[in-house]
Design a protein around this motif. Structure first.
Motif, short mmCIF file in Angstrom:
data_model
loop_
_atom_site.label_atom_id
_atom_site.label_comp_id
_atom_site.label_asym_id
_atom_site.label_seq_id
_atom_site.Cartn_x
_atom_site.Cartn_y
_atom_site.Cartn_z
N UNK A 1 0.85 -1.20 0.00
CA UNK A 1 0.00 0.00 0.00
C UNK A 1 0.88 1.24 0.00
N UNK A 2 0.52 2.22 -0.83
CA UNK A 2 1.27 3.47 -0.87
C UNK A 2 0.36 4.63 -0.49
N UNK A 3 0.93 5.64 0.10
CA UNK A 3 0.17 6.77 0.58
C UNK A 3 -0.09 7.78 -0.54
N UNK A 4 -1.05 8.65 -0.30
CA UNK A 4 -1.46 9.64 -1.30
C UNK A 4 -0.30 10.56 -1.68
N UNK A 5 0.56 10.90 -0.75
CA UNK A 5 1.69 11.80 -1.05
C UNK A 5 2.67 11.15 -2.03
N UNK A 6 2.81 9.85 -1.94
CA UNK A 6 3.73 9.12 -2.82
C UNK A 6 3.11 8.86 -4.19
N UNK A 7 1.83 8.57 -4.20
CA UNK A 7 1.14 8.20 -5.44
C UNK A 7 -0.29 8.74 -5.41
N UNK A 8 -0.46 10.04 -5.65
CA UNK A 8 -1.81 10.61 -5.67
C UNK A 8 -2.61 10.09 -6.86
N UNK A 9 -3.87 9.80 -6.61
CA UNK A 9 -4.76 9.31 -7.67
C UNK A 9 -5.99 10.21 -7.70
N UNK A 10 -6.23 10.84 -8.82
CA UNK A 10 -7.33 11.78 -8.97
C UNK A 10 -8.51 11.06 -9.62
N UNK A 11 -9.68 11.18 -8.98
CA UNK A 11 -10.88 10.49 -9.42
C UNK A 11 -11.95 11.53 -9.75
N UNK A 12 -12.10 11.85 -11.04
CA UNK A 12 -13.05 12.87 -11.47
C UNK A 12 -14.45 12.27 -11.48
N UNK A 13 -15.21 12.50 -10.39
CA UNK A 13 -16.48 11.78 -10.26
C UNK A 13 -17.60 12.61 -9.63
N UNK A 14 -17.43 13.91 -9.44
CA UNK A 14 -18.51 14.66 -8.81
C UNK A 14 -18.76 15.98 -9.52
N UNK A 15 -19.99 16.48 -9.41
CA UNK A 15 -20.34 17.82 -9.88
C UNK A 15 -20.68 18.72 -8.70
N UNK A 16 -20.49 18.20 -7.50
CA UNK A 16 -20.79 18.93 -6.27
C UNK A 16 -19.56 19.72 -5.83
N UNK A 17 -19.55 21.01 -6.12
CA UNK A 17 -18.39 21.83 -5.80
C UNK A 17 -18.08 21.93 -4.33
N UNK A 18 -19.08 21.83 -3.47
CA UNK A 18 -18.84 21.94 -2.03
C UNK A 18 -18.10 20.74 -1.48
N UNK A 19 -18.11 19.63 -2.21
CA UNK A 19 -17.44 18.42 -1.74
C UNK A 19 -15.95 18.41 -2.09
N UNK A 20 -15.53 19.39 -2.89
CA UNK A 20 -14.13 19.41 -3.34
C UNK A 20 -13.55 20.81 -3.10
N UNK A 21 -13.26 21.18 -1.87
CA UNK A 21 -12.87 22.55 -1.54
C UNK A 21 -11.41 22.90 -1.84
N UNK A 22 -10.57 21.90 -2.12
CA UNK A 22 -9.13 22.15 -2.26
C UNK A 22 -8.77 22.50 -3.70
N UNK A 23 -8.01 23.57 -3.86
CA UNK A 23 -7.49 23.95 -5.18
C UNK A 23 -6.20 23.17 -5.43
N UNK A 24 -6.14 22.46 -6.55
CA UNK A 24 -5.00 21.57 -6.81
C UNK A 24 -4.74 21.52 -8.32
N UNK A 25 -3.54 21.94 -8.74
CA UNK A 25 -3.17 21.94 -10.15
C UNK A 25 -2.30 20.73 -10.49
#
Length: 505
Positions: A404-428
């Motif tokens: 198992x690897x942690x998010x910092x080592x291997x971030x995985x982005x899952x584009x699955x919501x249209x609810x903006x309030x559920x995704x408050x973090x700005x990340x490029x």
């Protein structure tokens, strides 16, 4: 079996030449042309029904196989039989795959099974898939040693026996694959996710995500995409994969429309999508068993892996996988314990507002951390794994482990919501690759992504059961795993750590 063979126009031309001698040249030509046109019409109709398959990089066909009746009264309804070869002269085998059944598994433990060739080779079958206590088993895999010198043959007959090596065959299977394609080797391969369209929600329609997914993973080291063509395949998938196939990056498995596994699991049947996914991931595993070092078996079209952390990603994912599996582990792990898979969590991200114009990776909003309501996904080393579930291996080499690897080592982005309030973090994190993907997509398809998406939308086929996705079994799994304290330690992983999948005990 599978695609029926149609008479070729050359046969009709030959017949016409015979007619020429008695009724004249003009009549013969007319007969030949008419027959040839009818032949082309039949072939075209047949291929359209089958999902748009055509000559190309066709690795194998899956059709209905004989049901084997054992003396115990058990029936073995195999949905795939394959030959597996490696680079060396040792280790070749045949695999028989069938759906998981606990009662059948227990019964098989007291039965001796064998496979053989017409030339006298015999070997006892080894059984995998139920020897672990892992939750949600999906497949039983029967392995039988096979002569390695048969590697270059296109087809072979495989006999199946019960009792001893000299018993009469209960069934004989003709097992085929394209030896030229099979001879290829890959550092990283991927099973193509099933693509469908929800006409009322284009942002969650994989048919528009798939071109982006293919470009992203090919650019990051995937050397082969294993794609499945079946009766319910959206015909646009063939078009989406065409430019990648032209570069030798796609191998097709055709599932017979009349009697293949998907014909036995109608799209309207509850849980059909999920059952079909189980078939694809396990069949796909063995298609690259000794041919790919790593495999993405169940990564969906809205899931983007990134290796090397958030600060600076690694361009070639296969190199990153080798590094993860071979270094930076707890004492003793790197040198003595083979890694059969790498498990990771996924962080929910916002769909782009204009999904028919903007790329998934253009979205810069994500959740504060990995979604604990979702089961993990994984990358697998095919040579060390026997059977898979959507979210973890269920049978593997006893000496190997899951990392198992942690998010910092291997971030995985899952584009699955249209609810903006559920995704408050700005990340490029992936936004910086947007311009490269736009440019590459235009190169692959000779048009902009917006133009491609518009054409795909305009070519929407009639809505069928293939577009209906029943994920109730998946939701049940995720709710159960979320509540299981044996699995929650994955959420707190702060460094690469060996783990065990959720257990029944």
């Amino acid at each position: 079996r599978g695609f029926s063979r149609q008479p070729t126009s050359s046969v009709f031309i030959f017949m016409a030449s015979l007619i020429t001698r008695s009724v004249g040249y003009t009549l013969a030509v007319l007969i030949a042309l008419a027959a040839s046109a009818r032949t082309r019409s039949k072939v075209t109709e047949h291929l359209h029904i089958a999902g748009g398959a055509r000559a190309g990089r066709q690795l194998a066909t899956v059709a209905r196989l004989p049901v084997v009746q054992l003396r115990t009264g058990d029936s073995l309804d195999f949905w795939s039989v394959q030959r597996v070869f490696g680079e060396s002269s040792a280790g070749a085998f045949v695999v028989f795959l069938l759906s998981w059944d606990e009662k059948l598994w227990k019964s098989l433990q007291s039965v001796r099974l064998f496979c053989g060739t017409s030339s006298g080779h015999r070997a006892e079958i080894r059984k995998w898939g139920g020897e672990t206590s892992v939750w949600y088993k999906s497949t039983i895999a029967l392995h039988c040693d096979w002569p390695a010198d048969k590697k270059t043959s296109k087809c072979e007959d495989v006999s199946f026996m019960e009792g001893d090596a000299h018993s009469q065959p209960l069934a004989t299977f003709q097992v085929c694959h394209d030896p030229a394609i099979y001879g290829e080797k890959y550092n990283l391969a991927a099973c193509v996710p099933r693509a469908f369209e929800n006409p009322t929600a284009p942002e969650s329609s994989p048919v528009f995500m798939l071109p982006q997914w293919l470009e992203y993973y090919q650019r990051h080291g995937v050397g082969q995409f294993i794609a499945y063509n079946d009766v319910d395949m959206d015909p646009r998938v063939r078009r989406i994969l065409e430019p990648f196939e032209a570069k030798g990056l796609v191998s097709w498995i055709t599932v017979s429309r009349d009697d293949g596994i998907f014909a036995r699991i109608p799209a309207s049947q509850p849980g059909a999508y999920y059952q079909r996914q189980q078939f694809i991931e396990n069949d796909c595993l063995y298609r690259v068993k000794r041919r790919a070092k790593w495999l993405l078996p169940t990564v969906d079209a809205d899931e983007y892996l990134r290796f090397g952390g958030r600060a600076q990603g690694v361009a070639d994912f296969s190199l990153a996988l080798e590094k993860l599996a071979g270094g930076g582990l707890p004492p003793g792990g790197a040198s003595t314990v083979p890694v059969h898979g790498i498990s990771f969590m996924r962080t929910e991200a916002l769909h782009p507002e204009r999904p028919m114009e903007d790329l998934q990776i253009s979205s810069t909003r994500r959740a504060a951390g990995p979604d604990r309501k979702l089961c993990p996904k994984f990358v697998v080393r095919p040579s060390l794994v026997h059977t898979l579930f959507v979210h973890w291996p269920t049978s593997w080499d006893n000496a190997s482990k899951l990392l198992a690897v942690q998010d910092e080592e291997m971030p995985v982005v899952h584009y699955r919501t249209t609810n903006g309030t559920a995704v408050p973090v700005e990340d490029r994190l992936l936004k910086d690759e947007e311009s490269t993907m736009h440019k590459n997509l235009e190169s692959w398809y000779s048009k902009s992504f917006q133009g491609l998406a518009s054409e795909l939308a305009a070519d929407r086929p009639a809505i069928s059961g293939a577009s209906l996705v029943d994920l109730r079994p998946l939701h049940a799994v995720e709710n159960e795993v979320e509540a299981d304290p044996k699995w929650t330690h994955l959420w707190a992983v702060s460094a690469p750590t060996f783990i065990a999948p959720p257990s029944e005990v």
